[in-house]
Design a protein around this motif. Structure first.
Motif, short mmCIF file in Angstrom:
data_model
loop_
_atom_site.label_atom_id
_atom_site.label_comp_id
_atom_site.label_asym_id
_atom_site.label_seq_id
_atom_site.Cartn_x
_atom_site.Cartn_y
_atom_site.Cartn_z
N SER A 22 0.81 -1.23 0.00
CA SER A 22 0.00 0.00 0.00
C SER A 22 0.84 1.27 0.00
O SER A 22 0.33 2.36 -0.25
CB SER A 22 -0.95 0.01 1.19
N LYS A 23 2.15 1.16 0.26
CA LYS A 23 2.99 2.35 0.35
C LYS A 23 3.00 3.17 -0.93
O LYS A 23 2.88 4.40 -0.87
CB LYS A 23 4.41 1.95 0.74
N ALA A 24 3.10 2.53 -2.06
CA ALA A 24 3.16 3.27 -3.33
C ALA A 24 1.85 4.01 -3.59
O ALA A 24 1.86 5.17 -4.03
CB ALA A 24 3.47 2.32 -4.48
N ALA A 29 -1.37 8.96 -3.73
CA ALA A 29 -2.56 9.69 -3.30
C ALA A 29 -2.17 11.02 -2.66
O ALA A 29 -2.83 12.05 -2.89
CB ALA A 29 -3.39 8.85 -2.33
N LEU A 30 -1.12 11.01 -1.84
CA LEU A 30 -0.66 12.26 -1.23
C LEU A 30 -0.20 13.25 -2.30
O LEU A 30 -0.57 14.42 -2.26
CB LEU A 30 0.48 11.97 -0.25
N TYR A 35 -0.56 17.16 -1.42
CA TYR A 35 -0.03 17.20 -0.06
C TYR A 35 1.49 17.09 0.00
O TYR A 35 2.08 17.38 1.02
CB TYR A 35 -0.66 16.10 0.79
N GLY A 36 2.11 16.68 -1.08
CA GLY A 36 3.56 16.54 -1.12
C GLY A 36 3.96 15.19 -1.69
O GLY A 36 3.12 14.32 -1.89
N THR A 37 5.25 15.05 -1.94
CA THR A 37 5.72 13.82 -2.57
C THR A 37 6.46 12.89 -1.62
O THR A 37 6.81 11.78 -2.00
CB THR A 37 6.64 14.15 -3.77
N SER A 38 6.71 13.32 -0.38
CA SER A 38 7.31 12.42 0.60
C SER A 38 6.25 12.10 1.66
O SER A 38 5.29 12.86 1.85
CB SER A 38 8.52 13.08 1.27
N GLY A 42 3.80 14.90 3.08
CA GLY A 42 2.39 14.63 2.77
C GLY A 42 1.53 14.45 4.00
O GLY A 42 0.44 15.02 4.09
N ILE A 43 2.00 13.67 4.96
CA ILE A 43 1.21 13.42 6.16
C ILE A 43 1.09 14.69 7.00
O ILE A 43 0.02 15.00 7.53
CB ILE A 43 1.80 12.26 6.99
N VAL A 44 2.18 15.46 7.11
CA VAL A 44 2.11 16.72 7.86
C VAL A 44 1.10 17.66 7.20
O VAL A 44 0.27 18.26 7.88
CB VAL A 44 3.51 17.37 7.98
#
Length: 60
Positions: A22-24, A29-30, A35-38, A42-44
């Motif tokens: 699911s990581k990829a 999705a981020l 939201y960002g590429t890392s 992205g999570i922040v």
């Protein structure tokens, strides 16, 4: 005593686990959501959007 990287000073880790396959799709999705590429960025950014929607102070 171990040394802490400067970028980690005053910060606390939040760790969660997902299925390896699911990581990829999470990263895609981020990025697609703007939201960002890392994962970090992205999570922040995703969490900051949630915090603002709930009238809470964004995280840094």
């Amino acid at each position: 005593m171990s040394q802490v990287q400067a970028s980690r000073l005053g910060r606390s880790a939040i760790t969660f686990f997902v299925q390896p396959e699911s990581k990829a799709s999470i990263r895609a999705a981020l990025a697609d959501g703007g939201y960002g590429t890392s994962f970090q960025q992205g999570i922040v950014n995703l969490l900051n959007e949630l915090m603002v929607k709930q009238n809470r102070e964004p995280i840094t």
